[in-house]
Design a protein around this motif. Structure first.
Motif, PDB file in Angstrom:
ATOM      1  N   THR A  57       0.831  -1.202   0.000  1.00 11.60           N
ATOM      2  CA  THR A  57       0.000   0.000   0.000  1.00 11.60           C
ATOM      3  C   THR A  57       0.865   1.251   0.000  1.00 11.60           C
ATOM      4  O   THR A  57       0.604   2.197  -0.746  1.00 11.60           O
ATOM      5  CB  THR A  57      -0.934   0.007   1.221  1.00 11.60           C
ATOM      6  N   ARG A  60       2.495   1.734  -3.400  1.00 11.47           N
ATOM      7  CA  ARG A  60       1.578   2.118  -4.467  1.00 11.47           C
ATOM      8  C   ARG A  60       1.473   3.636  -4.594  1.00 11.47           C
ATOM      9  O   ARG A  60       1.421   4.181  -5.671  1.00 11.47           O
ATOM     10  CB  ARG A  60       0.190   1.536  -4.184  1.00 11.47           C
ATOM     11  N   TRP A  61       1.447   4.320  -3.472  1.00 15.22           N
ATOM     12  CA  TRP A  61       1.251   5.775  -3.509  1.00 15.22           C
ATOM     13  C   TRP A  61       2.547   6.557  -3.294  1.00 15.22           C
ATOM     14  O   TRP A  61       2.533   7.774  -3.273  1.00 15.22           O
ATOM     15  CB  TRP A  61       0.243   6.187  -2.450  1.00 15.22           C
ATOM     16  N   TYR A  74      -5.785  14.330  -1.086  1.00  9.51           N
ATOM     17  CA  TYR A  74      -6.320  13.034  -0.666  1.00  9.51           C
ATOM     18  C   TYR A  74      -7.833  13.146  -0.522  1.00  9.51           C
ATOM     19  O   TYR A  74      -8.340  14.059   0.122  1.00  9.51           O
ATOM     20  CB  TYR A  74      -5.678  12.595   0.653  1.00  9.51           C
ATOM     21  N   VAL A  77     -12.409   7.466  -0.683  1.00  7.19           N
ATOM     22  CA  VAL A  77     -12.945   6.650  -1.761  1.00  7.19           C
ATOM     23  C   VAL A  77     -13.484   5.370  -1.152  1.00  7.19           C
ATOM     24  O   VAL A  77     -12.869   4.785  -0.268  1.00  7.19           O
ATOM     25  CB  VAL A  77     -11.839   6.323  -2.790  1.00  7.19           C
ATOM     26  N   THR A  79     -14.264   1.522  -1.771  1.00  5.74           N
ATOM     27  CA  THR A  79     -13.836   0.456  -2.677  1.00  5.74           C
ATOM     28  C   THR A  79     -14.998  -0.478  -2.997  1.00  5.74           C
ATOM     29  O   THR A  79     -16.093  -0.354  -2.433  1.00  5.74           O
ATOM     30  CB  THR A  79     -12.681  -0.350  -2.056  1.00  5.74           C
ATOM     31  N   GLN A  87      -7.490   8.091  -0.935  1.00  7.32           N
ATOM     32  CA  GLN A  87      -6.740   7.884  -2.157  1.00  7.32           C
ATOM     33  C   GLN A  87      -6.133   9.204  -2.617  1.00  7.32           C
ATOM     34  O   GLN A  87      -6.822  10.211  -2.694  1.00  7.32           O
ATOM     35  CB  GLN A  87      -7.651   7.342  -3.248  1.00  7.32           C
TER      36      GLN A  87
END
Length: 109
Positions: A57, A60-61, A74, A77, A79, A87
């Protein structure tokens, strides 16, 4: 090593930065644990298993950074599974976005 020596030995503390870097580079838990003594390999396996999700995680960002050309904000979100996460969204760093963020009381840098 006797039982008393084992009892008095400090607990094994794996080097998280090294293990994380090797894991994100594509090494398996077995490959990561290979250089360690046999007695510590199970600890390495457990450590990798416990931290895999967090490392993925974060990775990923990690490439999204605010600079002169873009602004990262940010947003919450939802899912497909119904969980909620923050996100990052990359926006062009133009005056419209900056004015909006200043009006909301947030910094844009």
């Amino acid at each position: 090593m006797t039982k008393i020596e084992k009892r008095n030995a400090p607990p094994f503390q794996p080097d998280e930065a090294l293990i994380k870097a090797r894991f994100l580079a594509g090494a398996s838990a077995t490959e990561i644990a290979a250089p360690y003594p046999i007695a510590q390999r199970q600890s390495i396996f457990s450590f990798v298993t416990a931290n895999t999700r967090r490392w993925l995680t974060e990775a990923r960002w990690s490439r999204l950074k605010t600079d002169d050309r873009k602004t990262v904000v940010y947003r919450p979100v939802i899912t497909r599974t119904g969980s909620r996460m923050m996100q990052p969204i990359s926006l062009p760093a133009n005056s419209l976005h900056r004015k909006q963020m200043q009006a909301e009381g947030r910094s844009y840098a």
